[in-house]
Design an enzyme around this catalytic site. Structure first.
Site, short mmCIF file in Angstrom:
data_model
loop_
_atom_site.label_atom_id
_atom_site.label_comp_id
_atom_site.label_asym_id
_atom_site.label_seq_id
_atom_site.Cartn_x
_atom_site.Cartn_y
_atom_site.Cartn_z
N GLY A 96 0.81 -1.21 0.00
CA GLY A 96 0.00 0.00 0.00
C GLY A 96 0.85 1.26 0.00
O GLY A 96 2.03 1.23 0.35
N GLY B 172 -0.44 9.39 0.79
CA GLY B 172 0.23 10.64 1.10
C GLY B 172 1.18 10.52 2.27
O GLY B 172 2.17 11.24 2.38
N PHE B 173 0.91 9.56 3.18
CA PHE B 173 1.73 9.37 4.37
C PHE B 173 3.03 8.65 4.06
O PHE B 173 4.00 8.74 4.81
CB PHE B 173 0.95 8.54 5.40
CG PHE B 173 0.54 7.19 4.89
CD1 PHE B 173 1.42 6.12 4.94
CD2 PHE B 173 -0.70 7.00 4.35
CE1 PHE B 173 1.06 4.88 4.45
CE2 PHE B 173 -1.09 5.77 3.86
CZ PHE B 173 -0.20 4.70 3.91
N GLY B 174 3.06 7.84 2.99
CA GLY B 174 4.24 7.05 2.69
C GLY B 174 3.88 5.68 2.16
O GLY B 174 2.96 5.54 1.35
N ASP C 105 -10.18 9.05 13.66
CA ASP C 105 -10.27 8.70 12.24
C ASP C 105 -10.84 7.29 12.08
O ASP C 105 -10.39 6.51 11.25
CB ASP C 105 -8.91 8.80 11.56
CG ASP C 105 -9.02 8.82 10.03
OD1 ASP C 105 -10.12 9.14 9.52
OD2 ASP C 105 -8.02 8.54 9.35
#
Length: 336
Positions: A67, A70-72, A192
């Site tokens: 996967g 935007g986080f990495g 979240d």
């Protein structure tokens, strides 16, 4: 050389111990795991809750990318012979937000619960670039977690061919409620909660993951909380109206998100349709909520689900049930 993550940063204050950095090799087994953590000269109460601030990069093998965002990047790998998930947090355009997200991921690292994805180790060292991709300057840190399963609740709701029976929906919802109960009892709000952040194990147990938006309640209540509240992230379709207004953060915000997630389980439909800004405005100004007039809420136990969801979505946070009450309602109204 150990990473600059102090163990005491994320442990409850009531331990009252002065500790150095974790070190390995590892010496004590956790239940249901062959991975071990250092316990030499450490109080027993601490040892059972410890995660390592050292990653032994040579023990990280067989990496497979599963996967990205935007986080990495996220990888499946083996660590000391056990299958794990590895999250490589990269520096986005907003460097401060990236760093906050990395540290937030570790808010629950000291907790152990069957419905929470367990953190095994984390490091801000820049090692592993060749294995994990990315250059040192773009990496905030790396987190090694238990590999909880191949499927998340989002995939189960919208991609699975077989129907989701009411019993399964209630069982999954109860698992999520138990995760929230444990988090809230330890002063942490997730902020979240949504189906994509709930992993379903091969045994059908739900585990709450992705704490990048989480907050410790004690920090929310400090004198700088008003500024911090303005930076709260999360997914807009599941975000409580008080968060959209920049008001106080409480565990009730997670209960609101729980309601949206349960609605998705029952209907297998997206909660809203339309433009993002229109939805945000309507949730705050006109109490817009996912549709409770669908057939699933009129047949059989539908009216009980409808009443529970209505309470979860109350515009007044104090009127929402807490996680313990959610579990009670689920067990009494919908016994499995």
């Amino acid at each position: 050389m150990p990473s600059p993550i102090p163990v005491t940063r994320l442990l409850p204050r009531d331990f009252g111990l002065k500790l150095g950095v974790c070190s390995s090799p590892l010496t004590k087994h956790f239940e249901h795991s062959t991975l071990r953590v250092p316990v030499n000269a450490i109080h027993a109460k601490l040892a059972c809750r410890l995660w390592s601030s050292v990653i032994h990069w040579r023990e990280l093998c067989d990496l497979e990318s599963i996967g990205s965002g935007g986080f990495g990047l996220v990888f499946k790998a083996t660590y000391f012979g056990e299958i794990v998930a590895v999250k490589r947090v990269k520096c986005a355009k907003n460097k401060l937000a990236s760093r906050q997200s990395f540290w937030a991921e570790l808010n629950a690292a000291h907790l152990r619960h069957e419905n929470l994805v367990r953190v095994i180790a984390a490091s801000t060292q820049s090692n592993g670039d060749e294995q994990l991709g990315g250059c040192s300057s773009s990496v905030i840190g790396t987190i090694i977690m238990e590999y909880a399963g191949d499927v998340n609740l989002q995939q189960l709701i919208y991609s699975a061919a077989e129907p989701l029976c009411t019993e399964s929906c209630v069982r999954y919802a109860a698992d999520v409620a138990r995760a929230l109960r444990h988090l809230h009892a330890n002063g942490i709000v997730h902020l979240d909660l949504k189906p994509a952040n709930v992993i379903v194990s091969p045994g059908g147990v739900c585990k709450l993951a992705d704490f990048g938006c989480s907050l410790k309640v004690e920090l929310v209540l400090d004198r700088d909380s008003s500024a911090r509240r303005m930076e709260i992230g999360g997914t807009y379709t599941h975000r409580a109206p008080e968060l959209l207004r920049g008001e106080e953060v409480t565990p009730a915000a997670d209960v609101y998100s729980f309601g949206v997630t349960l609605w998705q389980l029952l209907t297998r439909e997206p909660p809203y349709e339309g433009e993002r800004q229109h939805i945000l405005y309507a949730v705050v100004a006109f109490n817009l909520r996912p549709d409770l007039n669908k057939h699933v809420f009129t047949a059989g136990q539908g009216s009980s689900f409808k009443e529970l969801l209505s309470r979860c979505w109350s515009a007044e946070p104090s009127q929402r049930p807490n996680a313990e009450q959610l579990l009670t309602d689920l067990s009494m109204e919908f016994p499995t």
